[in-house]
Design an enzyme around this catalytic site. Structure first.
Site, PDB file in Angstrom:
ATOM      1  N   CYS A   6     -10.205 -12.527  17.350  1.00 41.37           N
ATOM      2  CA  CYS A   6     -10.928 -11.409  17.882  1.00 41.37           C
ATOM      3  C   CYS A   6     -12.219 -11.188  16.938  1.00 41.37           C
ATOM      4  O   CYS A   6     -12.117 -11.173  15.760  1.00 41.37           O
ATOM      5  CB  CYS A   6     -10.049 -10.167  17.823  1.00 41.37           C
ATOM      6  SG  CYS A   6      -8.565 -10.412  18.432  1.00 41.37           S
ATOM      7  N   ARG A  55      -9.430  -8.624   9.310  1.00 40.36           N
ATOM      8  CA  ARG A  55      -9.222  -9.682   8.203  1.00 40.36           C
ATOM      9  C   ARG A  55     -10.020 -11.194   8.518  1.00 40.36           C
ATOM     10  O   ARG A  55      -9.857 -12.102   8.164  1.00 40.36           O
ATOM     11  CB  ARG A  55      -7.651 -10.403   8.292  1.00 40.36           C
ATOM     12  CG  ARG A  55      -6.873  -9.293   7.480  1.00 40.36           C
ATOM     13  CD  ARG A  55      -5.527  -9.608   7.334  1.00 40.36           C
ATOM     14  NE  ARG A  55      -4.832  -8.341   7.175  1.00 40.36           N
ATOM     15  CZ  ARG A  55      -3.903  -7.915   7.912  1.00 40.36           C
ATOM     16  NH1 ARG A  55      -3.376  -8.673   8.803  1.00 40.36           N
ATOM     17  NH2 ARG A  55      -3.519  -6.606   7.737  1.00 40.36           N
ATOM     18  N   CYS A 115      -4.784 -17.874  13.811  1.00 45.75           N
ATOM     19  CA  CYS A 115      -4.536 -16.727  15.200  1.00 45.75           C
ATOM     20  C   CYS A 115      -4.537 -17.782  16.352  1.00 45.75           C
ATOM     21  O   CYS A 115      -5.382 -18.843  16.317  1.00 45.75           O
ATOM     22  CB  CYS A 115      -5.486 -15.846  15.438  1.00 45.75           C
ATOM     23  SG  CYS A 115      -4.993 -14.503  14.050  1.00 45.75           S
ATOM     24  N   CYS A 120     -11.941  -8.401  13.859  1.00 46.73           N
ATOM     25  CA  CYS A 120     -10.752  -8.438  12.981  1.00 46.73           C
ATOM     26  C   CYS A 120     -11.006  -8.036  11.751  1.00 46.73           C
ATOM     27  O   CYS A 120     -11.985  -8.322  11.172  1.00 46.73           O
ATOM     28  CB  CYS A 120     -10.378 -10.290  12.997  1.00 46.73           C
ATOM     29  SG  CYS A 120      -8.880 -10.254  11.938  1.00 46.73           S
ATOM     30  N   ARG A 161       0.938  -1.426   0.018  1.00 49.40           N
ATOM     31  CA  ARG A 161       0.078   0.119  -0.124  1.00 49.40           C
ATOM     32  C   ARG A 161       0.921   1.064  -0.108  1.00 49.40           C
ATOM     33  O   ARG A 161       0.537   2.316  -0.851  1.00 49.40           O
ATOM     34  CB  ARG A 161      -0.831  -0.050   1.111  1.00 49.40           C
ATOM     35  CG  ARG A 161      -1.735   1.229   1.441  1.00 49.40           C
ATOM     36  CD  ARG A 161      -2.726   1.124   2.592  1.00 49.40           C
ATOM     37  NE  ARG A 161      -3.595   0.022   2.244  1.00 49.40           N
ATOM     38  CZ  ARG A 161      -4.251  -0.736   3.067  1.00 49.40           C
ATOM     39  NH1 ARG A 161      -3.769  -0.669   4.349  1.00 49.40           N
ATOM     40  NH2 ARG A 161      -5.077  -1.590   2.916  1.00 49.40           N
ATOM     41  N   TYR A 162       1.857   1.330   0.641  1.00 46.61           N
ATOM     42  CA  TYR A 162       2.703   2.461   0.891  1.00 46.61           C
ATOM     43  C   TYR A 162       4.179   2.293   0.006  1.00 46.61           C
ATOM     44  O   TYR A 162       4.487   0.931  -0.054  1.00 46.61           O
ATOM     45  CB  TYR A 162       3.228   2.694   2.404  1.00 46.61           C
ATOM     46  CG  TYR A 162       2.048   2.668   3.367  1.00 46.61           C
ATOM     47  CD1 TYR A 162       1.330   4.053   3.441  1.00 46.61           C
ATOM     48  CD2 TYR A 162       1.568   1.566   4.130  1.00 46.61           C
ATOM     49  CE1 TYR A 162       0.174   4.274   4.357  1.00 46.61           C
ATOM     50  CE2 TYR A 162       0.352   1.761   5.015  1.00 46.61           C
ATOM     51  CZ  TYR A 162      -0.171   3.056   5.216  1.00 46.61           C
ATOM     52  OH  TYR A 162      -1.275   3.157   5.916  1.00 46.61           O
ATOM     53  N   ASP A 184      -7.846   3.914   9.512  1.00 44.87           N
ATOM     54  CA  ASP A 184      -7.258   3.316   8.566  1.00 44.87           C
ATOM     55  C   ASP A 184      -8.180   3.332   7.320  1.00 44.87           C
ATOM     56  O   ASP A 184      -9.436   2.877   7.481  1.00 44.87           O
ATOM     57  CB  ASP A 184      -6.962   1.650   8.732  1.00 44.87           C
ATOM     58  CG  ASP A 184      -5.816   1.074   8.194  1.00 44.87           C
ATOM     59  OD1 ASP A 184      -5.335   1.773   6.996  1.00 44.87           O
ATOM     60  OD2 ASP A 184      -5.150   0.352   8.580  1.00 44.87           O
ATOM     61  N   ARG A 201       7.088   0.224   2.285  1.00 49.38           N
ATOM     62  CA  ARG A 201       6.791  -1.021   3.235  1.00 49.38           C
ATOM     63  C   ARG A 201       5.676  -1.922   2.600  1.00 49.38           C
ATOM     64  O   ARG A 201       4.722  -1.379   1.930  1.00 49.38           O
ATOM     65  CB  ARG A 201       6.555  -0.504   4.688  1.00 49.38           C
ATOM     66  CG  ARG A 201       5.368   0.519   4.640  1.00 49.38           C
ATOM     67  CD  ARG A 201       5.617   1.418   5.840  1.00 49.38           C
ATOM     68  NE  ARG A 201       4.532   2.323   6.168  1.00 49.38           N
ATOM     69  CZ  ARG A 201       4.693   3.502   5.626  1.00 49.38           C
ATOM     70  NH1 ARG A 201       5.430   3.780   4.540  1.00 49.38           N
ATOM     71  NH2 ARG A 201       3.572   4.398   6.122  1.00 49.38           N
ATOM     72  N   ASP A 239     -12.396  -0.639  12.189  1.00 49.90           N
ATOM     73  CA  ASP A 239     -12.499  -0.708  10.851  1.00 49.90           C
ATOM     74  C   ASP A 239     -13.987  -1.114  10.350  1.00 49.90           C
ATOM     75  O   ASP A 239     -14.499  -1.983  11.059  1.00 49.90           O
ATOM     76  CB  ASP A 239     -11.505  -1.692  10.039  1.00 49.90           C
ATOM     77  CG  ASP A 239     -10.301  -1.374  10.128  1.00 49.90           C
ATOM     78  OD1 ASP A 239      -9.863   0.069  10.046  1.00 49.90           O
ATOM     79  OD2 ASP A 239      -9.273  -2.147  10.084  1.00 49.90           O
ATOM     80  N   LYS A 244      -3.256   4.695   6.800  1.00 52.19           N
ATOM     81  CA  LYS A 244      -3.557   5.387   8.323  1.00 52.19           C
ATOM     82  C   LYS A 244      -3.468   6.800   8.225  1.00 52.19           C
ATOM     83  O   LYS A 244      -2.647   7.326   7.475  1.00 52.19           O
ATOM     84  CB  LYS A 244      -2.362   4.631   9.204  1.00 52.19           C
ATOM     85  CG  LYS A 244      -2.584   3.320   9.708  1.00 52.19           C
ATOM     86  CD  LYS A 244      -1.404   2.934  10.515  1.00 52.19           C
ATOM     87  CE  LYS A 244      -1.335   1.439  10.789  1.00 52.19           C
ATOM     88  NZ  LYS A 244      -0.663   1.025   9.660  1.00 52.19           N
TER      89      LYS A 244
END
Ligand code: SF4
Length: 369
Positions: free
Chosen positions: A133, A138, A129, A136, A116-117, A331, A120, A294, A338
């Site tokens: 959560c 994702r 995981c 999440c 995206r950037y 985000d 990085r 999100d 962000k």
């Protein structure tokens, strides 16, 4: 810390007794924690959580035995229960919600990599995981099917993009991978000449502190400096076990930061966030981000007004050490990245001076000529 963080386990969970013995040798083995995760309503029922409803269990569920002990005998509205136990509200899609609001799939040049950037990339190492959560970002992939990351293609892509200097290993949770798999991944990435920074995003020290064992510590030391961002949600997660896991990482030279998602009814008040961030800096973890939740499908019940996050940061800024105040960010949907959000402290500006409001609301003038 919560009021029941003893490591005793209710009688109902002792089936067979040795399986749930926090003082036994198996309890300290992260592979045992992974293999014995609670994944069904029936298993969760043994925790004696008040208000648990079977009809709410529609989506994948996974909680380590360790984290389950933090939920035992609590009410379904206890903050940590809210973050891990399914709710019927997850089935409701509200306006503006998407399965992939950050457009990560569209920004993935090769499977398992998000670019995206300019400098990085995010490497999605696994879809697993230790505990899932409910909010999440994702959730479209985490816990649902096998990762399709092709590390050779990833390395080839990064190698052919010399502007990339920073790689973040995320997932799922990279620390659910075997240590030798982690070492192999880190070695391949680090061998790319233009990579300066390696980072790991994880919740393992919080939901499965047993993962931070001596093998892992020894293996990670070889990749110094290694930045580890730990996903914390609530001060009740700062148990003796998690504190010890962070201490081991810090002592081994890891650079520790935290990120927290702002969640309605979980941590959406300044006293809770203040207790969390002060607890974090006390153990060597620098609070980095407070995220607006999100807009993933079925997350409306978790989202607060954006003003709530600003209000929380304003209640911290100036009142506690500056480095303990996380950056509040959104985000941006559609892959905007962000974006820091906050009230401006500049109340006036011309070519002679600016006027600034301090944390107590007083105005000060700074000459700019
Ligand atoms: S630990 Fe991170 S990736 Fe895993 S379920 Fe929680 S938010 Fe998602």
């Amino acid at each position: 810390m919560s009021d029941n963080e003893s490591s005793s386990v209710p009688k109902e969970l002792e089936e067979p007794p040795s399986k749930w013995d926090p003082s036994g040798p198996e309890w300290q083995d992260w592979k045992w924690q992974m293999a014995n995760r609670l994944t069904s309503f029936e298993e969760l029922k043994r925790l004696n959580i008040k208000g648990l409803k079977e009809e709410d269990f529609k989506f994948p569920l996974s909680i380590t035995p360790y984290y389950a002990t933090l939920l035992q005998n609590k009410d379904i509205n206890y903050p940590l229960c809210k973050t891990m136990i399914p709710s019927a509200e997850e089935l409701v899609k509200s306006p503006g919600e998407e399965d992939d609001p950050l457009c990560e799939d569209d920004m993935s040049p090769v499977p398992g990599l998000v670019h995206r950037y300019p400098d990085r990339v995010l490497l999605l190492t696994t879809n697993t995981c230790a505990s899932y959560c409910r909010y999440c970002t994702r959730s479209r992939t985490v816990g649902t099917h096998c990762a399709s990351t092709n590390i050779d293609l990833v390395v080839e892509y990064i190698s052919s993009h010399p502007l990339i200097r920073d790689v973040i290993l995320s997932g799922g949770d990279p620390l659910t991978l075997q240590t030798k798999t982690m070492v192999s991944l880190l070695t391949k990435i680090k061998s790319i000449p233009h990579i300066d920074v390696l980072r790991i995003g994880t919740k393992a020290p919080v939901v499965m502190p047993q993962r931070i064992d001596s093998d892992l510590i020894e293996a990670l030391k070889a990749f110094h400096p290694l930045y580890i961002n730990i996903h914390f949600t609530h001060p009740d997660e700062l148990t003796p076990e998690t504190i010890e896991a962070c201490r081991k990482l810090a002592k081994a030279g890891m650079i520790l930061g935290s990120q927290t998602v702002l969640l309605k009814g979980v941590n959406d008040d300044s006293e809770t966030i203040k207790k969390l961030v002060l607890g974090l800096v006390k153990i060597g973890v620098v609070p980095r981000y407070l995220y607006q939740c999100d807009p993933i499908t079925g997350s409306k019940h978790f989202r607060t007004p954006v003003e709530k996050g600003i209000e929380i940061i304003n209640a911290l800024q100036g009142f506690i050490s500056g480095f303990a105040v996380p950056k509040f960010v959104i985000d941006a949907p559609k892959g905007g990245g962000k974006i820091p959000v906050g009230q401006t402290h500049i109340t006036f500006m011309d070519d002679k001076s600016i006027k600034l409001r301090n944390y107590l609301g007083k105005i000060y003038e700074y000459p700019t000529e």
